[in-house]
Design a protein around this motif. Sequence first.
Motif, PDB file in Angstrom:
ATOM      1  N   ASP B  78      12.564  -5.881   1.102  1.00  0.00           N
ATOM      2  CA  ASP B  78      12.171  -5.069   2.259  1.00  0.00           C
ATOM      3  C   ASP B  78      11.679  -3.734   1.729  1.00  0.00           C
ATOM      4  N   SER B  79      10.394  -3.717   1.406  1.00  0.00           N
ATOM      5  CA  SER B  79       9.847  -2.523   0.771  1.00  0.00           C
ATOM      6  C   SER B  79       8.334  -2.567   0.874  1.00  0.00           C
ATOM      7  N   VAL B  80       7.703  -1.512   0.442  1.00  0.00           N
ATOM      8  CA  VAL B  80       6.242  -1.524   0.392  1.00  0.00           C
ATOM      9  C   VAL B  80       5.830  -2.608  -0.614  1.00  0.00           C
ATOM     10  N   PRO B  81       4.902  -3.476  -0.229  1.00  0.00           N
ATOM     11  CA  PRO B  81       4.509  -4.548  -1.146  1.00  0.00           C
ATOM     12  C   PRO B  81       3.960  -3.991  -2.452  1.00  0.00           C
ATOM     13  N   GLU B  82       4.213  -4.717  -3.532  1.00  0.00           N
ATOM     14  CA  GLU B  82       3.754  -4.264  -4.852  1.00  0.00           C
ATOM     15  C   GLU B  82       2.946  -5.362  -5.531  1.00  0.00           C
ATOM     16  N   PHE B  83       2.081  -4.915  -6.439  1.00  0.00           N
ATOM     17  CA  PHE B  83       1.177  -5.861  -7.105  1.00  0.00           C
ATOM     18  C   PHE B  83       1.502  -6.002  -8.579  1.00  0.00           C
ATOM     19  N   CYS B  84       1.165  -7.148  -9.105  1.00  0.00           N
ATOM     20  CA  CYS B  84       1.407  -7.423 -10.520  1.00  0.00           C
ATOM     21  C   CYS B  84       0.139  -7.067 -11.302  1.00  0.00           C
ATOM     22  N   GLY B 133     -16.691  -4.818  -3.065  1.00  0.00           N
ATOM     23  CA  GLY B 133     -15.424  -4.502  -3.717  1.00  0.00           C
ATOM     24  C   GLY B 133     -14.793  -3.271  -3.089  1.00  0.00           C
ATOM     25  N   ARG B 134     -15.643  -2.297  -2.820  1.00  0.00           N
ATOM     26  CA  ARG B 134     -15.138  -1.084  -2.170  1.00  0.00           C
ATOM     27  C   ARG B 134     -14.517  -1.425  -0.810  1.00  0.00           C
ATOM     28  N   LEU B 135     -15.205  -2.311  -0.071  1.00  0.00           N
ATOM     29  CA  LEU B 135     -14.681  -2.694   1.238  1.00  0.00           C
ATOM     30  C   LEU B 135     -13.310  -3.364   1.107  1.00  0.00           C
ATOM     31  N   LEU B 136     -13.197  -4.250   0.136  1.00  0.00           N
ATOM     32  CA  LEU B 136     -11.926  -4.955  -0.044  1.00  0.00           C
ATOM     33  C   LEU B 136     -10.814  -3.963  -0.379  1.00  0.00           C
ATOM     34  N   MET B 137     -11.135  -3.002  -1.254  1.00  0.00           N
ATOM     35  CA  MET B 137     -10.121  -2.011  -1.650  1.00  0.00           C
ATOM     36  C   MET B 137      -9.768  -1.116  -0.467  1.00  0.00           C
ATOM     37  N   GLU B 138     -10.803  -0.727   0.253  1.00  0.00           N
ATOM     38  CA  GLU B 138     -10.605   0.151   1.400  1.00  0.00           C
ATOM     39  C   GLU B 138      -9.697  -0.548   2.422  1.00  0.00           C
ATOM     40  N   GLU B 139      -9.969  -1.835   2.651  1.00  0.00           N
ATOM     41  CA  GLU B 139      -9.164  -2.580   3.607  1.00  0.00           C
ATOM     42  C   GLU B 139      -7.720  -2.652   3.147  1.00  0.00           C
ATOM     43  N   PHE B 143      -4.680  -1.157   5.147  1.00  0.00           N
ATOM     44  CA  PHE B 143      -3.614  -2.030   5.634  1.00  0.00           C
ATOM     45  C   PHE B 143      -2.234  -1.497   5.270  1.00  0.00           C
ATOM     46  N   ILE B 144      -2.142  -0.976   4.037  1.00  0.00           N
ATOM     47  CA  ILE B 144      -0.817  -0.576   3.568  1.00  0.00           C
ATOM     48  C   ILE B 144      -0.476   0.851   3.994  1.00  0.00           C
ATOM     49  N   GLU B 145      -1.465   1.721   3.971  1.00  0.00           N
ATOM     50  CA  GLU B 145      -1.165   3.126   4.280  1.00  0.00           C
ATOM     51  C   GLU B 145      -0.913   3.364   5.771  1.00  0.00           C
ATOM     52  N   ARG B 146      -1.501   2.511   6.632  1.00  0.00           N
ATOM     53  CA  ARG B 146      -1.341   2.822   8.062  1.00  0.00           C
ATOM     54  C   ARG B 146       0.030   2.424   8.584  1.00  0.00           C
ATOM     55  N   VAL B 147       0.789   1.689   7.782  1.00  0.00           N
ATOM     56  CA  VAL B 147       2.159   1.367   8.199  1.00  0.00           C
ATOM     57  C   VAL B 147       3.116   1.945   7.170  1.00  0.00           C
ATOM     58  N   SER B 399      -2.520 -13.004   2.633  1.00  0.00           N
ATOM     59  CA  SER B 399      -1.138 -13.166   2.168  1.00  0.00           C
ATOM     60  C   SER B 399      -0.158 -13.137   3.343  1.00  0.00           C
ATOM     61  N   LEU B 400      -0.631 -12.748   4.506  1.00  0.00           N
ATOM     62  CA  LEU B 400       0.184 -12.585   5.717  1.00  0.00           C
ATOM     63  C   LEU B 400       1.285 -11.531   5.543  1.00  0.00           C
ATOM     64  N   ARG B 401       1.101 -10.608   4.600  1.00  0.00           N
ATOM     65  CA  ARG B 401       2.137  -9.600   4.389  1.00  0.00           C
ATOM     66  C   ARG B 401       1.745  -8.247   4.959  1.00  0.00           C
ATOM     67  N   PHE B 402       0.500  -8.021   5.190  1.00  0.00           N
ATOM     68  CA  PHE B 402       0.043  -6.770   5.791  1.00  0.00           C
ATOM     69  C   PHE B 402      -1.280  -7.031   6.484  1.00  0.00           C
ATOM     70  N   GLY B 403      -1.738  -6.037   7.242  1.00  0.00           N
ATOM     71  CA  GLY B 403      -2.978  -6.228   7.994  1.00  0.00           C
ATOM     72  C   GLY B 403      -2.685  -6.729   9.390  1.00  0.00           C
ATOM     73  N   ASP B 404      -3.751  -6.859  10.199  1.00  0.00           N
ATOM     74  CA  ASP B 404      -3.592  -7.228  11.596  1.00  0.00           C
ATOM     75  C   ASP B 404      -3.073  -8.645  11.776  1.00  0.00           C
ATOM     76  N   VAL B 405      -3.226  -9.443  10.739  1.00  0.00           N
ATOM     77  CA  VAL B 405      -2.799 -10.836  10.837  1.00  0.00           C
ATOM     78  C   VAL B 405      -1.303 -10.919  11.144  1.00  0.00           C
ATOM     79  N   VAL B 406      -0.545  -9.930  10.642  1.00  0.00           N
ATOM     80  CA  VAL B 406       0.907  -9.937  10.869  1.00  0.00           C
ATOM     81  C   VAL B 406       1.188  -9.912  12.366  1.00  0.00           C
ATOM     82  N   HIS B 407       0.424  -9.110  13.072  1.00  0.00           N
ATOM     83  CA  HIS B 407       0.608  -8.984  14.509  1.00  0.00           C
ATOM     84  C   HIS B 407       0.351 -10.323  15.213  1.00  0.00           C
TER      85      HIS B 407
END
Lengths: 763, 658
Positions: B78-84, B133-139, B143-147, B399-407
Amino acid sequence: MDPECSRLLPALCAVLVDPRQPVADDTCLEKLLDWFKTVTEAGPSLLLLQENPCLVELLFRVLKAHDPRPRVLSFSLRLAGLFAAQEDCFQYLQGDSSLFVASAAGQLLVHILALAMRGPAEGHPSPQGCDWPACAQKIVCHVEDSLRSTATLQVTQALNVLTTTFGHCHSPWTQGLWVRLSPLVACLLEKDPIPASHSLVDLLLSVARSPVGSSDCGLWETLAQTLSHLSPTQAGPLALGILKLQDCPQALKTQAFGVLLQPLACVLKAAAQAPGPPGFPEGATGDSITVDTFLSSKSACVGLLCQALAHLELLQLLPQRPSPWPQAPLLRAAVAILRFCHGSAAPTSDVGGHLCAVLAGCVRVQRAALDFLGTLSQGTGPQELVTQVFAVLLEYLTSPDSSPMVLKKAFQATLRWLLGSPKAPSCCDLDPHTQLFLGELLPVLRKRLCSPCWEARDSGLEFLTQVTRHWGGQAAFRHALLASEVPELTGQLLRDPESYVRASAVTATGQLSSWGLYATPTGPEHPEVQQESLFTELLHILSTDSEGFPRRAVMHVFTQWLKDGHADVAEDLEQFVARVLQAASQDLDWEVRAQGLELALVFLEQLLGQPGSRCPYAVALPEAAPPATLAQVLQALCRVQLFEFALRALFDCDRPVAQKSCDLLLFLKAKATPCGGPQEAGASPDVVSVEAALQRWQAGEQGQPLGELEPEAVMAVLRSMDLEGLRGMLAKSSDHMEKSPQSLLQDMLATVGVLGENEADCY
Amino acid sequence: MKLYCLSGHPTLPCNVLKFKSTTIMLDCGLDMTSTLNFLPLPLVQNPRLSNLPGWSLKDGNAFLDKELKECSGHVFVDSVPEFCLPETELIDLSTVDVILISNYHCMMALPYITEHTGFTGTVYATEPTVQIGRLLMEELVNFIERVPKAQSASLWKNKDTQRLLPSPLKDAVEVSTWRRCYTMQEVNSALSKIQLVGYSQKIELFGAVQVTPLSSGYALGSSNWIIQSHYEKVSYVSGSSLLTTHPQPMDQASLKNSDVLILTGLTQIPTANPDGMVGEFCSNLALTVRNGGNVLVPCYPSGVIYDLLECLYQYIDSAGLSSIPFYFISPVANSSLEFSQIFAEWLCHNKQTKVYLPEPPFPHAELIQTNKLKHYPSIHGDFSNDFRQPCVVFTGHPSLRFGDVVHFMELWGKSSLNTVIFTEPDFSYLEALAPYQPLAMKCIYCPIDTRLNFIQVSKLLKEVQPLHVVCPEQYTQPPPAQSHRVDLMIDCQPPAMSYRRAEVLALPFRRRYEKIEIMPELADSLVPMEIKPGISLATVSAVLHTKDNKHVLQPPPRPAQPTGGKKRKRPSDDIPDCKVLKPLLSGSIPVEQFVQTLEKHGFSDIKVEDTAKGHIVLLQEAETLIQIEEDSTHIICDNDEVLRVRLRDLVLKFLQKF
């Protein structure tokens, strides 16, 4: 030969011998030969040659030419054969590189040999051939030399000549020929690789089918030897041929069947997780040569499997198929192959792993195996195996990777297995296994009907039509179908963008509706709109669809409905017929109009009574309908405007429509004439106006309506028309003018002329 | 030549190639599957997620219950998601000269590399790659910063603690190096280091090697790379496709004659044929909507979605779905749909020709125009006013871990009428769904991966014939779940070399040649002599000048011309005299003839001994020996210079001079 053709012939012969002139295509030359054949059959050929010296000149010059063009040479040879088969003056031309020439020369040799042997050698010819005519001796020596040759081409040609000989000549001397030549043929088997194996197989089978076969002469040994010497792929056609023979030794049949079963035995062995139930009869246990073929390359493996499947499929349908028929292992093998192709097999052996890699996703094998599996539905199998069959079929129907063609085959095989499955003994309904399978099948069908690939939608609809045709009355099927969404989806597909799918949807909804299984679609589009009746919807398709297929399908459905007395039709029969005929009469597609006449005929038959066992169009039925009824019938026909439709069709620019209409009117005339009634209407104003209108139609002014018709006037017109004469005229093919030899000669010359002009343009 | 393998993920590669004097990073993929171990970030307050029970050890120890939550038998952080991240310890990343990017999916780790490792080099990528690529990063950042999530869990990462956790947390690799998402500032800084390139453009790196991007057919602007010197060629094949979709077709011909071909980015679902999957997607979508259900498609904002929209454009009318709304929700939805229409030169031929009509290359323009497809930056705002059901929603993150899809998962998960259709192959759909269990919604897995499958690879390798193939180890054996499918692996001769994360491969070829230029005036002075028909030799004396990896032979400096009568010599003029050069010798000495010659010249008592390398001719009387070997001849005699010179001259008779 008519004078006009005689006049054109010299020019054509001049073109054919002139190396600078382009030769017409083979089709023309073939047609020309056909024509010469009819001419020679019609009268004495000698006279023909005397009257047309250009023909002799043609043969002479072509045969003398240093470098004759193969097409013209083969044409000339065959023409010469037509005129003078007994002239054995032609050189052996088999060595010619052109396939046409080689084949023509080969056939010529056979004919010469047969002719030469017809006279003296009748009776008991000696195998040594010392009493054979010189000409025959020469030919046989030539064939012997060719068989000894190291050049495969020569061997092939010798074998082909012999194949034709044994295929055509069944006189006793052929036996002598075989005795003389069989050692040479046997020698071919010693070579590695065996030269011209295809031709060799053809020859052996040709000999086996001829009277020589029934008198043994060591033929069976040669066949057995050949079976074991040829590679699995080469041996397949020979094995099938042997199994088709009416009488041959059982041991040879067993050996041949073993050859056909080998590849499948191999698959079974490769697929087996553990030693399974007993497999194929002895002799078919997956020998190492077959395994080697499987492992050698993908194309060899696929080729061998497809060939074996196709051969066994053919064999199964024959009355002389081997008995007992190894139904269970064959089923097991077919299922195993399909699993390999689908990637769902999990073999443990090396060969299995290899097969898995080679066959995964191979559409060719999938198609062959599904066809084969479908044919196996004629037999039964242990329930456990049948369950596997349905499981693998469902796998294919479900898999998104099944190509459209494979999906279609899977649907066809499923249908065959479903219809072949036994009924539950107690209630005449589907047995529980089938019911269970239906429960799984219908959601798959539903998904396929939603597929973005139109072929998938189409084959789904075809399957639905067929299965409903057979099971529409089965309670379990009805229940399952109505509970699924399939009927609604089918209705939805009436508006499919693809015309083939629309046509299939029309047929399917027609079939569903016949069984009271049609549900109006309630799509998400217009859930609130109450759908109109199917009849209205189909009629709408008939009058508005831009493609022919759906409209034709609608006409077929309507005809069937009329025959079956469908509820929608019975409600107001005349109204139904009138509306359909009206729509059909305006259709641009002749098949729709012709089907309209078919529907009209069904209607007529229903009104006038079935013609019984007689030909439906037979003239003058003695027990015609009673006059009162007839009058009513005629009234009805007028009300639905059937006469106008039929008379208009009589002058249709498409011959089949006119023919059908002619037949229909003749039928009606025959039915109506014996009854007395108002026959004296000869010159009533009605008739005059009708005849005037007909004349205008005949002249091509079809726009004019006929107006209100009185039955009497119609009958009078029918009586006055020479319908029999019209039928005779229509029976002649419409292109009888174009097919005339005169036209052919003119066309061939014209082609040359055009080319000549082009040449002039270049300068 | 060495290859440092920093990522173990075959489709998200990150390798460093040391070639000649350059250090080249090939791709910079970010493995996001680590996020599957985390709880989803809900957009709105979610009682279900916030009330999940904490996880405790078997012995009841609950010290982790704040960090780990349990849901339907699975444990999540239960934390901010992290990447490998890619491996950062294997090689000093500040020494990387350039980074070559092959497609927008393979650059997601870029900010971590360019901003935190001392990297000072240049990044090369095509324009669409950078923009999308910029769009993907921006998204992702959005996704992560707004929550914002207050908690950052770290206790569980302790090695001793991790061992006690249930799978898959127990088996997660290098959790200590997992990092939170970068910021937009870092993204911008990283992207500013990119230099744009076009297909087939030749880029010189320090004069040592030349790199060239080639169209790879997989995505807008996606490339494979050729890295070559004068005598060596390395091809880097990343995500490539031979299917006819929207991008320019793959350039295969230019990959021919490679010494080494590094092969990554093959399809992740080798058994699924994309066509079949698209069919499956459409059928399931139609069936769901027909029954009044909604369809959720978790996806990236670019790529396959363009093809899906195109298929739907053709399909919806036939399936009677024209009145069903399609929603595309992403912070970058608008830009993505618009970008796709402007990169005409990067599109397949069909789409390019449309631009000249002029028509938009993608039919989604028409879907938008006719209001069938609507796009929104998020579920907040306009979307909530327009929202109509049943509908189809395309939104991230897969990944269903962040973004509007969760809603939407929370909203629609409870009804079996609704369907979630997975089309992105990057995440295991079962793992993605785990924190939403129990779920009534239907789940359909239609992974659409257009990258090369093994049949295509085998054809490609036959076509381009590389000397050696290097690939991730996953490609050298059948997939673990289908161990009998030997067709699902790379089959080539010699067998492919495989690599795994944190491995260094010595690539199997030796550099043998280097190109050297000769200055024209020096070349003019050469006098070649034909020593064999067709082969001429010339001696050259020159100064080898090496700068920027270019080697040039320059004429040697000339001795100063004596000027006039004054012969004063200054030390600075003191240039060494170029001596008259002795001729060079070539040829071999036939021992028997040599002995005969010696005898003719009066030597006797000659003995010949064979040695490993040649012969020794012994002149016993003169106490002298002549050692004849392949590349040298020695005359050893005792202080008798006259004898030595005589013998030398006899030896020279057998050799050619020039």
